[in-house]
Scaffold this active site. Structure first.
Site, PDB file in Angstrom:
ATOM      1  N   LYS A 112      11.397 -38.682  -5.483  1.00  0.00           N
ATOM      2  CA  LYS A 112      10.623 -38.408  -4.273  1.00  0.00           C
ATOM      3  C   LYS A 112      10.166 -39.696  -3.586  1.00  0.00           C
ATOM      4  O   LYS A 112       9.888 -39.701  -2.392  1.00  0.00           O
ATOM      5  CB  LYS A 112       9.448 -37.488  -4.591  1.00  0.00           C
ATOM      6  CG  LYS A 112       9.950 -36.080  -4.907  1.00  0.00           C
ATOM      7  CD  LYS A 112       8.847 -35.080  -5.138  1.00  0.00           C
ATOM      8  CE  LYS A 112       9.417 -33.691  -5.358  1.00  0.00           C
ATOM      9  NZ  LYS A 112      10.169 -33.549  -6.620  1.00  0.00           N
TER      10      LYS A 112
HETATM   11  C1  LIG Z   1      11.275 -32.550  -6.892  1.00  0.00           C
HETATM   12  C2  LIG Z   1      12.153 -32.795  -8.080  1.00  0.00           C
HETATM   13  C3  LIG Z   1      13.383 -32.095  -8.270  1.00  0.00           C
HETATM   14  C4  LIG Z   1      13.841 -30.989  -7.337  1.00  0.00           C
HETATM   15  O1  LIG Z   1      14.308 -31.474  -6.104  1.00  0.00           O
HETATM   16  P1  LIG Z   1      14.449 -30.497  -4.850  1.00  0.00           P
HETATM   17  O2  LIG Z   1      14.734 -31.381  -3.694  1.00  0.00           O
HETATM   18  O3  LIG Z   1      13.113 -29.807  -4.728  1.00  0.00           O
HETATM   19  O4  LIG Z   1      15.557 -29.546  -5.143  1.00  0.00           O
HETATM   20  C5  LIG Z   1      14.178 -32.426  -9.358  1.00  0.00           C
HETATM   21  N1  LIG Z   1      13.794 -33.372 -10.247  1.00  0.00           N
HETATM   22  C6  LIG Z   1      12.631 -34.052 -10.104  1.00  0.00           C
HETATM   23  C7  LIG Z   1      12.257 -35.062 -11.137  1.00  0.00           C
HETATM   24  C8  LIG Z   1      11.776 -33.796  -9.021  1.00  0.00           C
HETATM   25  O5  LIG Z   1      10.620 -34.481  -8.900  1.00  0.00           O
END
Ligand SMILES: *Cc1c(COP(=O)(O)O)cnc(C)c1O
Length: 494
Positions: A112
């Protein structure tokens, strides 16, 4: 380029407006009405650039109401000195064909960061254009990871204030410390007595209260959201898939297409991979990996999205989701921008918890995607297997992707080069990861991290190491009825 709403496509706005506003008034999501396409010459040019150069080249197409200086300012600010690796999204090659795209070298050790380091710059630049210089106030309700990534992204960004609410009993001790020790002059953190839903409901109530909006306006401020449905969070994610392709092109033994596997929750990350494909990156299959919350696996197989099912708390918690908000953008796209159909399906999802797409879309989905899932036990076995076979340590989310990748190869025989999106550092989920590779344990979270490092001979990421001696700045715990007054207090509004 205009941005149109998935539920009412005659709504047309600029990129700045789409980013500043976050979501369309009737509840639809903003998508570009056309996509730039990349040709051979573009890839040749991109390949010669570093990550920031590639990001500028690609994102200026999506931000055509930004000046070149503005685009450069945003990208330099986001990706200079913020990642522990010279390139924010490096690849580790396992064997000949498995390329682990490591998206966790940022300040909170999860993917993120790639978007949330850039979003504050995009948002403040957009706000200057469309909100005539008002200060942007970001409110976040978090169950852990998003709150910390947003705090790191917005810390000390001029003309912004950020306030994060988390449930005092609903986050891990490590996550709590990460947030309570947050540095920055414009950051505010408050634990609330209640669960995540209470925090979320409280934030929504503040967001939609007209009297509050008025009061902020009087003080030259405006709310905005750092939520994952904001286009400003999606666009930066397209860059790393295109960048990964450029890195593959530099290998002598690479040619043709490759597959991509994404551990999926809200469908944002895999949607960005699809957009890269649409723009000209030669992607074969997009492989959507889920944990036991396998609503997407079933959807890809049957064409029915049904959230009426048990919810499982798993060791890959960032994928514990039953409503994948960004799927709306995908079905808008595959229906040929049929906003009426999308609105009807979303209404059915709200009213009945399910919808079924038509045969045409079902076959398109199967052309593009392959879906699979794996439970906690398989996830742990996969971590152990990759560590013993390759000496490569991965986190629980990445392990779900690797497990589903193997299922895909075994089922289809298609073993072409593959990029696995690795979404978090193994140290973020040290307890589970340690239990997968060793019988040793640690007395507390910090001990566990150290034992994991000793056992696996891998380095603890700096942000996690630094936490042990971090000074706690925020100790406030408020009742859920006091959230608004904490916001006013933080913003110094009477
Ligand atoms: C947010 C997140 C995901 C999922 O990603 P999306 O874009 O919501 O499908 C997968 N792995 C981690 C570690 C995350 O923080």
């Amino acid at each position: 380029m205009n941005y149109i709403s998935t539920r009412h496509k005659s709504v047309k706005v600029t990129a700045a407006k789409a980013i500043a506003q976050g979501i369309s008034v009737e509840g639809g999501l903003f998508v570009p009405d056309t996509f730039p396409t990349l040709k051979k010459e573009d890839f040749e040019a991109l390949t010669k650039l570093d990550y920031k150069g590639r990001a500028k080249y690609i994102l200026k197409e999506f931000l055509d109401d930004f000046t070149e200086e503005e685009v450069n300012y945003c990208i330099e600010g986001a990706y200079t000195g913020t990642f522990d690796n010279e390139q924010p999204a490096p690849i580790s090659l396992l064997g000949k064909k498995v390329n682990i795209l490591e998206l966790w070298h940022g300040p909170t050790c999860a993917f993120k960061d790639l978007a949330l380091q850039l979003l504050p710059y995009l948002l403040t630049t957009s706000a200057k254009k469309v909100n005539d210089g008002k200060k942007t106030v970001i409110l976040v309700a978090t169950s852990g990871d998003t709150g910390k990534a947003a705090l790191e992204g917005f810390k000390d960004v001029p003309d912004t204030e950020i306030m994060v609410f988390y449930p005092s009993e609903g986050v891990s001790p490590m996550q709590k410390l990460q947030m309570d020790s947050q540095k920055g002059d414009n950051v505010h953190v408050c634990a609330i007595k209640g669960n995540f839903d209470d925090a979320q409901t409280g934030v929504k109530k503040i967001f939609t209260d007209n009297a509050v909006k008025e009061k902020l306006l009087e003080n030259n401020m405006l709310f905005s959201s750092a939520n994952s449905i904001n286009w400003g969070r999606l666009a930066p994610q397209i860059v790393y898939y295109i960048s990964a392709y450029c890195d593959l092109l530099q290998r002598e033994d690479f040619e043709g297409e490759f597959n991509i596997v994404v551990p999926t929750g809200n469908f944002g990350n895999i949607l960005a991979a699809y957009y890269a494909k649409k723009m000209g990156v030669p992607v074969g299959k997009l492989i959507c990996a889920s944990n036991s919350n396998n609503v997407l696996t079933d959807f890809i197989e049957s064409g029915t999205y049904n959230r009426n099912r048990d919810f499982y708390t798993t060791i890959s918690p960032s994928m514990d989701i039953l409503i994948s908000s960004n799927l709306e953008r995908m079905i808008f796209e595959l229906s040929g921008n049929d906003d009426k159909k999308v609105a009807a399906w979303q209404d059915s999802l709200s009213a009945n918890g399910s919808f079924t797409v038509d045969e045409d879309m079902k076959s398109k989905i199967k052309d593009i995607f392959w879906g699979g899932c794996c439970d906690d036990n398989e996830t742990l076995k996969t971590i152990g297997k990759y560590f013993s076979e390759y000496g490569y340590l991965c986190d629980t989310h990445t392990a779900v992707a690797l497990n589903v990748y193997e299922q895909y190869v075994n089922t289809t025989g298609d073993d072409k080069a593959t990029v696995i999106a690795s979404t978090a550092s193994p140290y973020k989920f040290a307890n589970s990861v340690l239990s997968a590779v060793s019988d040793s344990t640690g007395a507390d979270e910090f001990e566990t991290v150290k034992v994991l490092s000793n056992v696996t001979k891998t380095c603890i990421p700096e942000p996690i190491k630094a936490l042990e001696n971090a000074e706690v700045r925020f100790k406030e715990i408020c009742d859920k009825s006091e959230m608004l007054s904490s916001v006013y207090k933080a913003l110094k509004i009477n």
